[in-house]
Scaffold this motif. Structure first.
Motif, PDB file in Angstrom:
ATOM      1  N   PHE A   4      -7.688   7.081  46.168  1.00 21.12           N
ATOM      2  CA  PHE A   4      -7.044   7.860  44.919  1.00 21.12           C
ATOM      3  C   PHE A   4      -6.265   8.976  45.359  1.00 21.12           C
ATOM      4  O   PHE A   4      -4.873   9.399  44.812  1.00 21.12           O
ATOM      5  CB  PHE A   4      -8.062   8.268  43.816  1.00 21.12           C
ATOM      6  CG  PHE A   4      -8.838   7.053  43.301  1.00 21.12           C
ATOM      7  CD1 PHE A   4      -8.439   5.721  43.423  1.00 21.12           C
ATOM      8  CD2 PHE A   4      -9.688   7.203  42.144  1.00 21.12           C
ATOM      9  CE1 PHE A   4      -8.959   4.529  42.787  1.00 21.12           C
ATOM     10  CE2 PHE A   4     -10.055   6.158  41.682  1.00 21.12           C
ATOM     11  CZ  PHE A   4      -9.956   4.788  41.743  1.00 21.12           C
ATOM     12  N   ILE A  71     -11.507  -0.034  34.882  1.00 17.77           N
ATOM     13  CA  ILE A  71     -11.554   1.138  35.924  1.00 17.77           C
ATOM     14  C   ILE A  71     -11.883   0.450  37.275  1.00 17.77           C
ATOM     15  O   ILE A  71     -12.340  -0.546  37.424  1.00 17.77           O
ATOM     16  CB  ILE A  71     -12.605   2.244  35.751  1.00 17.77           C
ATOM     17  CG1 ILE A  71     -13.876   1.712  35.516  1.00 17.77           C
ATOM     18  CG2 ILE A  71     -12.088   2.981  34.377  1.00 17.77           C
ATOM     19  CD1 ILE A  71     -15.160   2.438  35.245  1.00 17.77           C
ATOM     20  N   GLN A  77     -16.899   8.893  38.068  1.00 14.80           N
ATOM     21  CA  GLN A  77     -16.037   9.546  38.572  1.00 14.80           C
ATOM     22  C   GLN A  77     -14.748   9.873  37.904  1.00 14.80           C
ATOM     23  O   GLN A  77     -13.661  10.376  38.536  1.00 14.80           O
ATOM     24  CB  GLN A  77     -15.486   8.408  39.839  1.00 14.80           C
ATOM     25  CG  GLN A  77     -16.640   8.369  40.929  1.00 14.80           C
ATOM     26  CD  GLN A  77     -16.084   7.804  42.366  1.00 14.80           C
ATOM     27  OE1 GLN A  77     -15.097   7.942  42.901  1.00 14.80           O
ATOM     28  NE2 GLN A  77     -16.917   6.721  42.751  1.00 14.80           N
ATOM     29  N   PHE A  78     -14.654   9.481  36.590  1.00 14.17           N
ATOM     30  CA  PHE A  78     -13.568   9.653  35.644  1.00 14.17           C
ATOM     31  C   PHE A  78     -13.945  10.692  34.764  1.00 14.17           C
ATOM     32  O   PHE A  78     -14.891  11.048  34.346  1.00 14.17           O
ATOM     33  CB  PHE A  78     -13.562   8.379  34.645  1.00 14.17           C
ATOM     34  CG  PHE A  78     -12.724   7.456  35.518  1.00 14.17           C
ATOM     35  CD1 PHE A  78     -11.581   6.911  35.655  1.00 14.17           C
ATOM     36  CD2 PHE A  78     -13.652   6.553  36.848  1.00 14.17           C
ATOM     37  CE1 PHE A  78     -10.785   6.086  36.183  1.00 14.17           C
ATOM     38  CE2 PHE A  78     -13.182   5.631  37.249  1.00 14.17           C
ATOM     39  CZ  PHE A  78     -11.650   5.170  37.168  1.00 14.17           C
ATOM     40  N   TYR A  96      -9.312   5.098  30.736  1.00 12.72           N
ATOM     41  CA  TYR A  96      -9.869   6.243  31.280  1.00 12.72           C
ATOM     42  C   TYR A  96      -9.177   6.783  32.619  1.00 12.72           C
ATOM     43  O   TYR A  96      -8.230   6.021  33.263  1.00 12.72           O
ATOM     44  CB  TYR A  96     -11.059   5.587  31.917  1.00 12.72           C
ATOM     45  CG  TYR A  96     -12.313   5.138  31.169  1.00 12.72           C
ATOM     46  CD1 TYR A  96     -13.498   6.007  30.648  1.00 12.72           C
ATOM     47  CD2 TYR A  96     -12.003   4.022  30.214  1.00 12.72           C
ATOM     48  CE1 TYR A  96     -14.338   6.006  29.610  1.00 12.72           C
ATOM     49  CE2 TYR A  96     -12.977   3.507  29.265  1.00 12.72           C
ATOM     50  CZ  TYR A  96     -14.122   4.534  28.960  1.00 12.72           C
ATOM     51  OH  TYR A  96     -15.024   4.371  28.058  1.00 12.72           O
ATOM     52  N   TRP A  98      -8.651   9.265  35.971  1.00 15.25           N
ATOM     53  CA  TRP A  98      -9.566   9.860  36.995  1.00 15.25           C
ATOM     54  C   TRP A  98      -9.328  11.370  37.083  1.00 15.25           C
ATOM     55  O   TRP A  98     -10.087  12.343  37.677  1.00 15.25           O
ATOM     56  CB  TRP A  98      -9.134   9.139  38.210  1.00 15.25           C
ATOM     57  CG  TRP A  98      -9.705   9.780  39.543  1.00 15.25           C
ATOM     58  CD1 TRP A  98     -10.959  10.089  40.100  1.00 15.25           C
ATOM     59  CD2 TRP A  98      -8.902  10.462  40.641  1.00 15.25           C
ATOM     60  NE1 TRP A  98     -11.173  10.548  41.091  1.00 15.25           N
ATOM     61  CE2 TRP A  98      -9.697  10.968  41.643  1.00 15.25           C
ATOM     62  CE3 TRP A  98      -7.463  10.580  40.720  1.00 15.25           C
ATOM     63  CZ2 TRP A  98      -9.302  11.626  42.828  1.00 15.25           C
ATOM     64  CZ3 TRP A  98      -7.080  11.342  41.729  1.00 15.25           C
ATOM     65  CH2 TRP A  98      -8.029  11.937  42.815  1.00 15.25           C
ATOM     66  N   SER A  99      -8.172  11.919  36.883  1.00 12.98           N
ATOM     67  CA  SER A  99      -7.583  13.034  36.840  1.00 12.98           C
ATOM     68  C   SER A  99      -6.465  13.368  35.934  1.00 12.98           C
ATOM     69  O   SER A  99      -5.252  12.729  36.101  1.00 12.98           O
ATOM     70  CB  SER A  99      -6.859  13.478  38.353  1.00 12.98           C
ATOM     71  OG  SER A  99      -6.268  14.599  38.357  1.00 12.98           O
ATOM     72  N   HIS A 293      -5.731   3.964  39.494  1.00 13.69           N
ATOM     73  CA  HIS A 293      -7.410   4.304  39.387  1.00 13.69           C
ATOM     74  C   HIS A 293      -7.898   3.344  38.302  1.00 13.69           C
ATOM     75  O   HIS A 293      -9.060   3.165  38.142  1.00 13.69           O
ATOM     76  CB  HIS A 293      -7.581   5.677  38.616  1.00 13.69           C
ATOM     77  CG  HIS A 293      -6.896   5.813  37.572  1.00 13.69           C
ATOM     78  ND1 HIS A 293      -5.616   5.858  37.294  1.00 13.69           N
ATOM     79  CD2 HIS A 293      -7.278   5.883  36.163  1.00 13.69           C
ATOM     80  CE1 HIS A 293      -5.132   6.088  35.844  1.00 13.69           C
ATOM     81  NE2 HIS A 293      -6.187   6.198  35.409  1.00 13.69           N
ATOM     82  N   SER A 294      -6.936   2.506  37.500  1.00 14.79           N
ATOM     83  CA  SER A 294      -7.374   1.823  36.549  1.00 14.79           C
ATOM     84  C   SER A 294      -7.008   0.271  36.841  1.00 14.79           C
ATOM     85  O   SER A 294      -7.439  -0.438  37.634  1.00 14.79           O
ATOM     86  CB  SER A 294      -6.974   2.068  35.170  1.00 14.79           C
ATOM     87  OG  SER A 294      -5.357   2.303  35.209  1.00 14.79           O
TER      88      SER A 294
END
Length: 331
Positions: A4, A71, A77-78, A96, A98-99, A293-294
């Motif tokens: 990521f 995800i 981790q999200f 969702y 991640w950042s 991330h998804s």
């Protein structure tokens, strides 16, 4: 997760030199690490390792975001999720992230590549329907733009049209540009408010789509003609985005979008979702590398076409699809 972080840096630095190679790499990763996408690929009878070009990648129907956690890592981790607006009583999508800081920096990066520095703008956000609920990615983006603009005039407006018009009058001779970012129904309401909208050479009116059940659906040309007349502007700008995608595309006139470096659109046959359209129009399938991330491969319910210059025009929605908060109007 290191994978990521690597993708995040490539995108924030606009370092995607070979889109197809990067998309195929991401596909192979998500085909293994995203349980929902992996199950969908298996149900389609597709061997992920045999996919060798963009046209062979399966696109996940966007409705999966309503029913599943789409995800590519463990949920812990999200940081959270964005939710779609939907209609009253409807199940909304959850995307969702991640950042969140990545999403906001990426959104700003895309805007500034299209329009220049955000510090050259006063950002006036007219997003009443989105401000009245939690979890809107559009509100998060607008709030970030407002803060980054550094202008004391930048801010959100709910239904206080008079205050907004007063600010426009104060800024009509300002050396900075004014970005009026608004959900479509609210911009139309403002145009019909009877308030005296000033003629401004430094104004950018940008609609984000969406009637939210507040007004009858209108084709884009009708909406833009009304807004051009009310705001005395030659062009109305548009933003194309949705909860399920972390990238946005912008149109500066006629509803024709130039896609950013992180997005690629492929049109599918309107009668066969597994076949690509042989015509210039069809259902919009999006590859969004910012969704590392998804799921980066999304079958939307939007209809579109490409013009002779390769610009994307969003024509509307499939007749049997649920009206979404950020949709445009059916032609």
């Amino acid at each position: 997760m290191e994978y990521f972080k690597s993708f995040k840096q490539d995108i924030l630095q606009c370092n995607i030199k070979n889109f197809e190679e990067k998309a195929l790499e991401l596909f192979r990763f998500q085909a293994v690490h995203n349980p929902v996408y992996a199950s969908y690929i298996h149900a389609r009878g597709i061997e992920a390792n045999a996919v060798s070009k963009l046209e062979e990648i399966p696109f996940l129907p966007i409705r999966f975001f309503k029913d599943f956690q789409v995800i590519s890592a463990d949920l812990n981790q999200f940081e959270g999720y964005y939710s779609s607006s939907g209609t009253t009583g409807a199940i909304t999508s959850r995307h969702y992230f991640w950042s969140e800081s990545f999403y906001l920096e990426h959104a700003l990066n895309l805007f500034e590549k299209a329009y220049g520095s955000i510090e050259d703008f006063h950002v006036l956000a007219l997003l009443p329907a989105y401000l009245e609920r939690k979890g809107s990615s559009l509100v998060s983006m607008a709030d970030f733009f407002i803060k980054k603009s550094g202008s004391p005039y930048s801010g959100f407006y709910l239904y206080n049209y008079k205050d907004l018009i007063n600010v426009l009058h104060q800024l009509k001779e300002d050396p900075k540009k004014v970005l009026l970012l608004g959900v479509t129904f609210a911009l139309l309401d403002l145009s019909e408010s009877g308030l005296a909208i000033p003629l401004m050479n430094n104004l950018v009116v940008m609609e984000t789509g969406g009637m939210k059940g507040r007004r009858k659906e209108m084709i884009r040309e009708e909406v833009h003609d009304q807004l051009k007349s009310a705001f005395q502007q030659e062009n109305i700008h548009s933003e194309y985005g949705m909860t399920e995608l972390l990238s946005q595309a912008y149109s500066k006139s006629e509803g024709k979008y130039n896609l950013p470096f992180s997005m690629h659109v492929m049109l599918r046959d309107i009668n066969d979702p597994f076949a690509f359209s042989k015509r210039t129009q069809g259902g919009i399938n999006v590859i969004d590398l910012a969704n590392f991330h998804s799921c980066a491969f999304i079958e939307t319910q939007d209809l579109g076409k490409f013009d002779e210059l390769g610009q994307l025009e969003v024509l509307g929605r499939f007749d049997n699809s649920e009206i979404r908060g950020c949709n445009l109007m059916v032609n």
